[in-house]
Design a protein around this motif. Structure first.
Motif, short mmCIF file in Angstrom:
data_model
loop_
_atom_site.label_atom_id
_atom_site.label_comp_id
_atom_site.label_asym_id
_atom_site.label_seq_id
_atom_site.Cartn_x
_atom_site.Cartn_y
_atom_site.Cartn_z
N VAL A 171 4.73 6.19 -2.10
CA VAL A 171 3.37 6.68 -1.93
C VAL A 171 2.94 7.30 -3.24
O VAL A 171 3.65 8.15 -3.79
N ARG A 172 1.77 6.86 -3.75
CA ARG A 172 1.27 7.51 -4.96
C ARG A 172 -0.25 7.55 -4.93
O ARG A 172 -0.91 6.65 -4.40
N TRP A 197 -6.69 7.81 5.35
CA TRP A 197 -5.62 8.77 5.06
C TRP A 197 -5.68 9.98 5.99
O TRP A 197 -4.65 10.45 6.48
N THR A 198 -6.90 10.49 6.24
CA THR A 198 -7.04 11.72 7.02
C THR A 198 -7.20 11.48 8.52
O THR A 198 -6.96 12.39 9.31
N HIS A 199 -7.62 10.28 8.93
CA HIS A 199 -7.90 10.03 10.34
C HIS A 199 -6.87 9.16 11.04
O HIS A 199 -7.10 8.70 12.16
N SER A 203 -7.86 7.61 -3.71
CA SER A 203 -7.13 6.82 -2.72
C SER A 203 -5.62 7.00 -2.91
O SER A 203 -5.18 7.72 -3.79
N TRP A 204 -4.88 6.32 -2.06
CA TRP A 204 -3.42 6.33 -2.15
C TRP A 204 -2.93 4.89 -2.09
O TRP A 204 -3.47 4.06 -1.34
N ARG A 205 -1.92 4.60 -2.89
CA ARG A 205 -1.28 3.29 -2.85
C ARG A 205 0.08 3.44 -2.19
O ARG A 205 0.89 4.26 -2.60
N LEU A 206 0.30 2.63 -1.18
CA LEU A 206 1.54 2.67 -0.43
C LEU A 206 2.25 1.33 -0.56
O LEU A 206 1.61 0.28 -0.49
N GLN A 207 3.55 1.39 -0.77
CA GLN A 207 4.35 0.16 -0.83
C GLN A 207 5.32 0.15 0.34
O GLN A 207 5.96 1.16 0.65
N PHE A 208 5.40 -1.00 1.00
CA PHE A 208 6.25 -1.18 2.17
C PHE A 208 7.20 -2.35 1.95
O PHE A 208 6.95 -3.23 1.13
N GLU A 209 8.27 -2.36 2.74
CA GLU A 209 9.15 -3.52 2.80
C GLU A 209 9.17 -4.02 4.23
O GLU A 209 9.40 -3.25 5.17
N GLY A 239 2.02 -4.10 -0.99
CA GLY A 239 1.31 -2.85 -1.19
C GLY A 239 -0.06 -2.86 -0.55
O GLY A 239 -0.69 -3.92 -0.42
N VAL A 240 -0.52 -1.69 -0.15
CA VAL A 240 -1.86 -1.52 0.40
C VAL A 240 -2.50 -0.30 -0.25
O VAL A 240 -1.81 0.57 -0.78
#
Length: 199
Positions: free
Chosen positions: A111-112, A164-166, A117-123, A156-157
């Protein structure tokens, strides 16, 4: 069917083991006024049937299959949960078509922050990777999102402040497990192409 646009956050009150499976009680203040017994409600992306409604609380039964194939078996009392009622003809399709049938469990890797905004990386599980495409749709814990980039089973999304808040995403940390549902069109397209090859 659902849209992947989260309508409210509920809270898990209790999970009771009944004959090997589980009954959950979920609180959703102000959200259940028009809900009826038998209605489908997506809970963190898992389509559940309301078997009892008592004011701001509904109950749902989860089979052993649901508990083993999703993150539901890890939910604890007090956990926030993303909620969405089923799609109706009058409801705008703001996200994408979501079935509420979780395909697998993924892991949040990173998470960064990126401006506001925030960028999230998943596997994702390796078996699901082929369904995830750049600029395609993915559902994470019931949230309709656009895939920004793909690298093997990692993707990534980008999360805007509203999401983020809801939703529960603002509370997620690297290592957390999430429910994944790949795009319906990708699944059906693969099935159609494989059937064509056998003809």
């Amino acid at each position: 069917m659902f849209t992947g646009i989260i309508e409210t956050l509920g809270t898990l009150i209790a999970a009771e083991t009944l004959g090997g499976d589980t009954r959950m009680r979920i609180s959703a203040p102000g959200y259940l006024a028009d809900a009826r017994i038998g209605d489908s409600i997506a809970v963190n992306g898992v389509c559940l049937t309301a078997i009892r409604i008592d004011g701001d609380i509904f109950e749902a039964d989860l089979s052993t299959e649901t508990l083993s194939a999703t993150t539901a078996g890890r939910w604890q009392a007090g956990d926030p949960l993303n909620l969405e009622k089923a799609l109706t003809p009058a409801k705008p399709l703001g996200g994408h078509l979501v079935s509420g049938h979780v395909d697998g469990v993924g892991t949040l890797l990173d998470v960064r922050e990126d401006a506001r905004s925030w960028r999230l990386q998943f596997e994702a599980p390796a078996a699901l990777a082929r369904y995830i495409a750049r600029k395609g749709s993915i559902t994470i814990d019931g949230i309709s999102l656009t895939v920004n980039e793909v690298d093997g089973a990692r993707f990534g999304v980008n999360i805007i402040p509203q999401t983020w808040t809801h939703t529960t995403l603002g509370r997620r940390r690297p290592g957390d497990a999430v429910n994944l549902e790949v795009d319906l069109i990708a699944r059906y397209l693969e099935r159609l192409l494989s059937a064509r090859e056998t003809v």
